[in-house]
Design an enzyme around this catalytic site. Structure first.
Site, PDB file in Angstrom:
ATOM      1  N   HIS A 147      -9.619   5.103   1.460  1.00 40.33           N
ATOM      2  CA  HIS A 147      -8.297   5.385   0.893  1.00 40.33           C
ATOM      3  C   HIS A 147      -7.888   6.849   0.938  1.00 40.33           C
ATOM      4  O   HIS A 147      -6.727   7.168   0.661  1.00 40.33           O
ATOM      5  CB  HIS A 147      -8.220   4.855  -0.541  1.00 40.33           C
ATOM      6  CG  HIS A 147      -8.177   3.357  -0.582  1.00 40.33           C
ATOM      7  ND1 HIS A 147      -9.297   2.585  -0.425  1.00 40.33           N
ATOM      8  CD2 HIS A 147      -7.129   2.501  -0.709  1.00 40.33           C
ATOM      9  CE1 HIS A 147      -8.955   1.306  -0.472  1.00 40.33           C
ATOM     10  NE2 HIS A 147      -7.651   1.226  -0.642  1.00 40.33           N
ATOM     11  N   GLY A 159       0.839  -1.208   0.000  1.00 33.08           N
ATOM     12  CA  GLY A 159       0.000   0.000   0.000  1.00 33.08           C
ATOM     13  C   GLY A 159       0.869   1.251   0.000  1.00 33.08           C
ATOM     14  O   GLY A 159       1.861   1.314   0.706  1.00 33.08           O
ATOM     15  N   ARG A 200      19.458  11.207  -3.730  1.00 35.87           N
ATOM     16  CA  ARG A 200      20.408  12.305  -3.481  1.00 35.87           C
ATOM     17  C   ARG A 200      21.573  11.840  -2.599  1.00 35.87           C
ATOM     18  O   ARG A 200      22.715  12.223  -2.821  1.00 35.87           O
ATOM     19  CB  ARG A 200      19.675  13.479  -2.822  1.00 35.87           C
ATOM     20  CG  ARG A 200      18.632  14.118  -3.762  1.00 35.87           C
ATOM     21  CD  ARG A 200      19.166  15.383  -4.402  1.00 35.87           C
ATOM     22  NE  ARG A 200      18.293  15.887  -5.454  1.00 35.87           N
ATOM     23  CZ  ARG A 200      17.493  16.943  -5.331  1.00 35.87           C
ATOM     24  NH1 ARG A 200      17.433  17.604  -4.186  1.00 35.87           N
ATOM     25  NH2 ARG A 200      16.770  17.350  -6.346  1.00 35.87           N
ATOM     26  N   GLY A 231     -10.864  13.680  20.290  1.00 34.55           N
ATOM     27  CA  GLY A 231     -11.773  13.701  21.441  1.00 34.55           C
ATOM     28  C   GLY A 231     -12.988  12.814  21.261  1.00 34.55           C
ATOM     29  O   GLY A 231     -14.124  13.220  21.554  1.00 34.55           O
ATOM     30  N   ASP A 287      -0.449   1.976   8.565  1.00 30.67           N
ATOM     31  CA  ASP A 287      -0.994   1.169   9.670  1.00 30.67           C
ATOM     32  C   ASP A 287      -0.187   1.263  10.971  1.00 30.67           C
ATOM     33  O   ASP A 287      -0.707   0.992  12.042  1.00 30.67           O
ATOM     34  CB  ASP A 287      -1.080  -0.310   9.255  1.00 30.67           C
ATOM     35  CG  ASP A 287      -1.969  -0.519   8.040  1.00 30.67           C
ATOM     36  OD1 ASP A 287      -2.772   0.383   7.717  1.00 30.67           O
ATOM     37  OD2 ASP A 287      -1.855  -1.583   7.394  1.00 30.67           O
TER      38      ASP A 287
HETATM   39  O1  F6P Z   1      -1.796  -1.509   4.696  1.00 25.50           O
HETATM   40  C1  F6P Z   1      -2.360  -0.299   4.320  1.00 25.50           C
HETATM   41  C2  F6P Z   1      -3.838  -0.428   4.061  1.00 25.50           C
HETATM   42  O2  F6P Z   1      -4.337   0.832   3.700  1.00 25.50           O
HETATM   43  C3  F6P Z   1      -4.652  -1.016   5.224  1.00 25.50           C
HETATM   44  O3  F6P Z   1      -4.915  -0.068   6.228  1.00 25.50           O
HETATM   45  C4  F6P Z   1      -5.889  -1.497   4.505  1.00 25.50           C
HETATM   46  O4  F6P Z   1      -6.509  -2.538   5.220  1.00 25.50           O
HETATM   47  C5  F6P Z   1      -5.331  -1.987   3.201  1.00 25.50           C
HETATM   48  O5  F6P Z   1      -4.083  -1.323   3.001  1.00 25.50           O
HETATM   49  C6  F6P Z   1      -6.206  -1.728   1.997  1.00 25.50           C
HETATM   50  O6  F6P Z   1      -5.618  -2.325   0.905  1.00 25.50           O
HETATM   51  P1  F6P Z   1      -6.016  -1.999  -0.614  1.00 25.50           P
HETATM   52  O7  F6P Z   1      -5.489  -0.636  -0.949  1.00 25.50           O
HETATM   53  O8  F6P Z   1      -5.327  -3.061  -1.381  1.00 25.50           O
HETATM   54  O9  F6P Z   1      -7.499  -2.024  -0.680  1.00 25.50           O
END
Ligand code: F6P
Length: 325
Positions: free
Chosen positions: A255, A15, A29, A189, A131
């Site tokens: 995302h 990811g 660099r 919060g 993560d």
């Molecule tokens: O590992 C990063 C992450 O964004 C996780 O938080 C999430 O579960 C996973 O990748 C989502 O994966 P993808 O982008 O393949 O849907």
């Protein structure tokens, strides 16, 4: 006789995480400052198998430091999980005179890096994943930016939650790790945080939210980690059907959390880890990962980074509860 300059391949894998580009720039660099060359590998490990490369130099990495994503693009490679994929990648490296590798990515990517190192390829890993689930570093590249993105989103949701008098369930990423949700719970919060590390019953959640409502709160924010044992979709149904507290709504941040310009913290971490990775390769180190330990960037064995599990600090869980009184 002059020694041939070192040629370092660089990969972003798994990811994407904000700060990957800052790290690519730092590696290129720092390598240039040490008379080493860098070859960019496109599309993660698939590019290493297929010989999908781009030339990187001190000039063409200009202006990428502040950009989210990765200019090399990334992939979760299935081919590289096979023995044949790893062997093909090694052959491609040799055919293209790539002497060593910097792998920027999450736990799966670092596992791949360790496999290559076991085959005698000099490899240094750089942890990058929103993560924050990688052992051996207090922070991975991208975590701070993602936390800030969540914070900004929840601040906006709070405006509408307070205007309507509603409960908002905000789902964060993190796979099996509750770090992002936990941090968000404190900096936003939240009344409650649900994380995989602390399984709870639906009854306990309902009771806690009802109690917060009866304490005269005017809206409620619940941060739910995607890996939590309580599904956001189930919780919203229960709250609305049983009329617990306010009318509930769900926001899945998704995302959005992976994008955006890296924060100053992530740019700094990427610069420090990128330069450290090059220094490590030049001084003959391999099979290690750069880790932020205390104030310093240290080299941590990849074997440990991929086999040990980073845990969240549950003091923060208690803190969220106390601060939600
Ligand atoms: O590992 C990063 C992450 O964004 C996780 O938080 C999430 O579960 C996973 O990748 C989502 O994966 P993808 O982008 O393949 O849907």
């Amino acid at each position: 006789m002059d020694q041939k300059p070192l040629t370092i391949g660089i990969i972003t894998s798994g990811g994407d995480a904000p700060g990957m580009n800052s790290c690519i720039r730092a590696v290129v660099r720092e390598a240039a400052a040490n008379d080493a060359q860098v070859i960019g590998v496109n599309h993660g490990y698939d590019g290493l198998i297929d010989g999908d490369f781009q030339a990187l130099n001190a000039r063409n990495v200009g202006g990428i430091l502040q950009r989210g994503g990765t200019i090399l693009q990334t992939r979760r490679s299935y081919a590289f999980r096979q023995r044949s994929g790893i062997q093909k990648a090694i052959e491609t490296m040799k055919a293209n005179s790539i002497d060593a590798l910097v792998v920027i990515g999450g736990d799966g990517s670092l596992r791949g890096a360790h496999e290559l190192a076991a085959e005698g390829i000099p490899v240094v890993g750089v942890p990058a994943s929103i993560d924050n689930d990688i052992w051996g570093t207090n922070m991975s590249i991208g975590v701070d930016t993602a936390t800030n993105t969540i914070m900004e989103a929840v601040d906006k949701l709070r405006d509408t939650a307070s205007s309507h008098g509603r409960t908002f369930l905000v789902e964060t990423m993190g796979r099996d790790c509750g770090y992002l949700a936990l941090m968000a719970g404190i900096v936003c919060g939240a009344e409650m945080v649900l994380i995989p590390e602390v399984p709870v019953t639906m009854e306990a959640v309902v009771e806690a939210l009802d109690s917060a409502y009866r304490r005269d709160k005017t809206y409620l924010i619940v941060v739910v980690a995607e890996g939590s044992n309580i599904r956001t979709s189930d919780l919203v149904k229960v709250l609305n059907e049983k009329r617990v507290g306010f009318e509930a709504r769900v926001t899945i941040l998704g995302h959005i959390q992976r994008g955006g310009s890296p924060t100053a913290f992530d740019r700094m971490l990427a610069a420090r880890m990128g330069t450290k990775a090059v220094e490590a390769l030049i001084t003959g180190k391999s099979d290690v990962m750069t880790g932020l330990l205390g104030r310093e960037i240290e080299l941590v064995p990849l074997e440990e980074a991929i086999t040990r599990k980073r845990t969240v600090n549950l003091e923060y869980y208690t803190m969220t509860q106390r601060l939600a009184t």
